[in-house]
Scaffold this motif. Structure first.
Motif, mmCIF file in Angstrom:
data_model
loop_
_atom_site.group_PDB
_atom_site.id
_atom_site.type_symbol
_atom_site.label_atom_id
_atom_site.label_comp_id
_atom_site.label_asym_id
_atom_site.label_seq_id
_atom_site.Cartn_x
_atom_site.Cartn_y
_atom_site.Cartn_z
ATOM 1 N N ALA A 35 -13.252 -8.120 2.022
ATOM 2 C CA ALA A 35 -12.721 -9.022 3.028
ATOM 3 C C ALA A 35 -11.502 -8.401 3.713
ATOM 4 O O ALA A 35 -10.719 -7.708 3.094
ATOM 5 N N GLU A 36 -11.386 -8.676 4.990
ATOM 6 C CA GLU A 36 -10.269 -8.121 5.755
ATOM 7 C C GLU A 36 -8.950 -8.711 5.281
ATOM 8 O O GLU A 36 -8.819 -9.920 5.093
ATOM 9 N N ARG A 37 -7.968 -7.860 5.064
ATOM 10 C CA ARG A 37 -6.649 -8.302 4.632
ATOM 11 C C ARG A 37 -5.619 -7.868 5.663
ATOM 12 O O ARG A 37 -5.514 -6.681 5.967
ATOM 13 N N PRO A 38 -4.870 -8.805 6.215
ATOM 14 C CA PRO A 38 -3.888 -8.440 7.242
ATOM 15 C C PRO A 38 -2.757 -7.615 6.635
ATOM 16 O O PRO A 38 -2.470 -7.673 5.441
ATOM 17 N N ALA A 39 -2.117 -6.846 7.487
ATOM 18 C CA ALA A 39 -0.971 -6.058 7.044
ATOM 19 C C ALA A 39 0.165 -6.989 6.624
ATOM 20 O O ALA A 39 0.320 -8.096 7.149
ATOM 21 N N ILE A 40 0.944 -6.544 5.651
ATOM 22 C CA ILE A 40 2.088 -7.311 5.162
ATOM 23 C C ILE A 40 3.335 -6.713 5.793
ATOM 24 O O ILE A 40 3.563 -5.499 5.722
ATOM 25 N N MET A 41 4.160 -7.555 6.398
ATOM 26 C CA MET A 41 5.336 -7.065 7.110
ATOM 27 C C MET A 41 6.613 -7.628 6.502
ATOM 28 O O MET A 41 6.706 -8.824 6.225
ATOM 29 N N LEU A 42 7.581 -6.765 6.284
ATOM 30 C CA LEU A 42 8.886 -7.153 5.761
ATOM 31 C C LEU A 42 9.939 -6.698 6.761
ATOM 32 O O LEU A 42 10.142 -5.507 6.968
ATOM 33 N N GLU A 43 10.607 -7.657 7.409
ATOM 34 C CA GLU A 43 11.673 -7.310 8.343
ATOM 35 C C GLU A 43 12.908 -6.879 7.570
ATOM 36 O O GLU A 43 13.273 -7.475 6.562
ATOM 37 N N THR A 44 13.568 -5.827 8.042
ATOM 38 C CA THR A 44 14.761 -5.324 7.375
ATOM 39 C C THR A 44 15.971 -5.445 8.309
ATOM 40 O O THR A 44 15.806 -5.437 9.530
ATOM 41 N N PRO A 45 17.180 -5.570 7.722
ATOM 42 C CA PRO A 45 17.517 -5.547 6.295
ATOM 43 C C PRO A 45 16.911 -6.745 5.553
ATOM 44 O O PRO A 45 16.875 -7.851 6.078
ATOM 45 N N SER A 46 16.491 -6.493 4.326
ATOM 46 C CA SER A 46 15.902 -7.540 3.500
ATOM 47 C C SER A 46 16.046 -7.152 2.035
ATOM 48 O O SER A 46 16.729 -6.182 1.706
ATOM 49 N N PHE A 47 15.370 -7.921 1.164
ATOM 50 C CA PHE A 47 15.504 -7.674 -0.268
ATOM 51 C C PHE A 47 14.178 -7.840 -0.979
ATOM 52 O O PHE A 47 13.265 -8.523 -0.501
ATOM 53 N N PHE A 48 14.078 -7.183 -2.124
ATOM 54 C CA PHE A 48 12.969 -7.395 -3.050
ATOM 55 C C PHE A 48 13.380 -8.465 -4.052
ATOM 56 O O PHE A 48 14.505 -8.447 -4.564
ATOM 57 N N LYS A 49 12.483 -9.372 -4.342
ATOM 58 C CA LYS A 49 12.778 -10.432 -5.308
ATOM 59 C C LYS A 49 12.862 -9.827 -6.712
ATOM 60 O O LYS A 49 11.930 -9.175 -7.173
ATOM 61 N N TYR A 50 13.977 -10.055 -7.367
ATOM 62 C CA TYR A 50 14.202 -9.547 -8.715
ATOM 63 C C TYR A 50 13.381 -10.345 -9.721
ATOM 64 O O TYR A 50 13.262 -11.572 -9.617
ATOM 65 N N THR A 51 12.796 -9.667 -10.703
ATOM 66 C CA THR A 51 12.026 -10.340 -11.743
ATOM 67 C C THR A 51 12.447 -9.859 -13.121
ATOM 68 O O THR A 51 13.044 -8.787 -13.273
ATOM 69 N N ARG A 52 12.116 -10.655 -14.098
ATOM 70 C CA ARG A 52 12.218 -10.265 -15.505
ATOM 71 C C ARG A 52 10.876 -10.554 -16.153
ATOM 72 O O ARG A 52 10.382 -11.676 -16.079
ATOM 73 N N HIS A 53 10.288 -9.538 -16.746
ATOM 74 C CA HIS A 53 8.955 -9.652 -17.348
ATOM 75 C C HIS A 53 7.938 -10.162 -16.329
ATOM 76 O O HIS A 53 7.016 -10.897 -16.661
ATOM 77 N N GLY A 54 8.133 -9.786 -15.080
ATOM 78 C CA GLY A 54 7.158 -10.095 -14.046
ATOM 79 C C GLY A 54 7.353 -11.420 -13.343
ATOM 80 O O GLY A 54 6.599 -11.728 -12.415
ATOM 81 N N LEU A 55 8.343 -12.225 -13.735
ATOM 82 C CA LEU A 55 8.591 -13.524 -13.102
ATOM 83 C C LEU A 55 10.007 -13.582 -12.564
ATOM 84 O O LEU A 55 10.934 -13.039 -13.169
ATOM 85 N N GLN A 56 10.180 -14.283 -11.426
ATOM 86 C CA GLN A 56 11.527 -14.537 -10.962
ATOM 87 C C GLN A 56 12.246 -15.402 -11.994
ATOM 88 O O GLN A 56 11.669 -16.376 -12.478
#
Length: 444
Positions: A35-56
């Motif tokens: 199935a077609e998947r649209p591109a994922i866009m992240l505008e910068t400046p921005s941040f990555f969500k921090y996780t612990r053991h895979g969860l926020q």
């Protein structure tokens, strides 16, 4: 999979000045079917969500989905899953997104170490990175890291690097920094040779406080064509942030300016502003987690002249004055917590050590952090970021930075010092012994 970085202006690609851009991920390349998947866009400046053991922290997936407009980018550290020298996740073939039950509409970054842990005892060797875990010290070799990447299939990886963690006085003796540069280059070569999954590599920029060695390391990375971005991680280096940023700028002058730059250890709002002004594009969200862990709610604002500008940078929900305060955390805030609950209720939850306290605070603090980055991007569009940042520093009394991390820890009540407290904190406010967080005179 293809990751590209698009700068909003050609001028920004040639300097270490603040810049706007877009990080775009397209997983449909090279005859990929389905199935077609649209591109994922992240505008910068921005941040990555921090996780612990895979969860926020404090947010299960269903609750995290309710926090409006968070960036579609998550970071996971391999350290959380190294239960043995040959971790079980190495046998998982469903990919890292599925391993942590994350939607594939997220850009997923795999790093090695948790940026909130600033004191480590395990030491690296020429053949492996030593990582302390609940089961003892684990050995992460470049080959094992590549195996894990090939199995888990993240979108972005930060390969192992020998990040100098010793205090400054000991660095001036011996060849510790020189060894770290040589070792990191060796590990990077071994990782790249063993990678078979098409992944974007954000290479760590090393060299510690030595300009000469930073020059050597940066020139070596600039000559490579298999690097998608750069990572700056001097969290454990005993230098003030402004000194670290000068070191970063020295490296940036030698690196490919068209590639994204990700900086760890600069997630507090005042540090983010200074880093953005220095040309950094990406950050992590450890600061909202640090605020939540101390029972606080963010109230800082950038470039806005409204009622919230009269508030301090955060609101202490442990204060006894909150007992009968039935207003939202911040008037006009549209997050779920402010729409549905009041200060008195969250104060009660903290006092009774209910888990819901940190859930509600994390929802608000992540919402507020996202709003802060939205305002940074608006200021960049207007060309007013330098002015807005100066007013921000003046408003919250953070024009001058302390000279060292130790001095930061000594200055109780210094704005945006929550990350310093987090480094020495062992558990959540809902499980620790109750104590007064600040002087009652600071109650709002």
């Amino acid at each position: 999979m293809a990751l590209r970085f698009e700068l909003a202006s050609a001028k920004a690609s040639a300097t270490s000045a603040p810049r706007r851009g877009k990080l775009v991920l397209d997983r449909l390349v090279g005859g990929d079917v389905g199935a077609e998947r649209p591109a994922i866009m992240l505008e910068t400046p921005s941040f990555f969500k921090y996780t612990r053991h895979g969860l926020q922290p404090h947010l299960v997936l269903e609750v995290a989905a309710e926090v409006d407009a968070l960036p579609p980018a998550t970071r996971v550290q391999l350290e959380d899953f190294l239960d043995s020298d040959t971790p079980d996740c190495n046998q998982f073939e469903g990919g890292l997104h599925k391993f942590i039950a994350l939607d594939t509409t997220e850009i997923l970054m795999l790093d090695t170490m948790d940026p909130t842990i600033t004191v480590r005892t395990a030491k690296p060797t020429n053949t492996y990175m030593a990582i302390g875990s609940e089961g003892g010290t684990r050995r992460l070799t470049p080959n094992l890291f590549a195996q894990l990447v090939n199995s888990l299939k993240p979108d972005i990886v930060i390969p192992p690097a020998d990040i100098v963690e010793e205090p400054l006085p000991s660095l001036t003796q011996g060849k510790r920094i020189s060894k770290s540069v040589t070792r990191s280059a060796k590990w990077l070569d071994e990782c790249m040779a063993a990678l078979t999954h098409p992944v974007a590599v954000f290479a760590p920029v090393v060299g510690s406080h030595s300009l000469e060695l930073r020059t050597i390391a940066a020139k070596a990375l600039a000559a490579r064509h298999d690097i998608a971005g750069y990572t700056f991680n001097d969290v454990c280096l005993a230098l003030p942030l402004e000194h670290k940023l000068r070191l970063v700028q020295h490296s940036l002058e030698l690196l490919d300016a068209s590639k994204p730059r990700y900086m760890l250890g600069a997630s507090a709002p005042d540090a983010v502003l200074r880093a953005v002004l220095s040309g950094i594009d990406l950050f992590d969200s450890t600061y909202p987690y640090a605020v939540t862990e101390q029972g606080l709610a963010s109230t800082y604002v950038l470039g806005e002249d409204d009622s919230t500008s009269l508030l301090p940078h955060c609101l202490d929900l442990w204060q006894e004055a909150m007992f009968a305060d039935f207003g939202p955390l911040v008037d006009g805030c549209t997050c779920f917590t402010c729409r549905s609950h009041h200060r008195s209720y969250i104060h009660h939850l903290l006092k009774t050590k209910e888990m819901l306290a940190t859930v509600l605070l994390q929802i608000h603090n992540m919402h507020w952090y996202q709003r802060f980055f939205d305002n940074i991007r608006r200021s960049l569009e207007r060309g007013s970021l330098a002015t807005d940042a100066a007013l921000f520093f003046q408003r919250y009394g953070c024009e001058e930075l302390p000279s060292s991390t130790n001095e930061q820890n000594k200055q109780a009540g210094r704005p945006f010092s929550e990350l310093d407290t987090l480094a020495a904190q062992l558990c959540s406010p809902t499980t620790k012994i109750q104590r007064k967080r600040h002087a009652e005179s600071q109650a709002i």
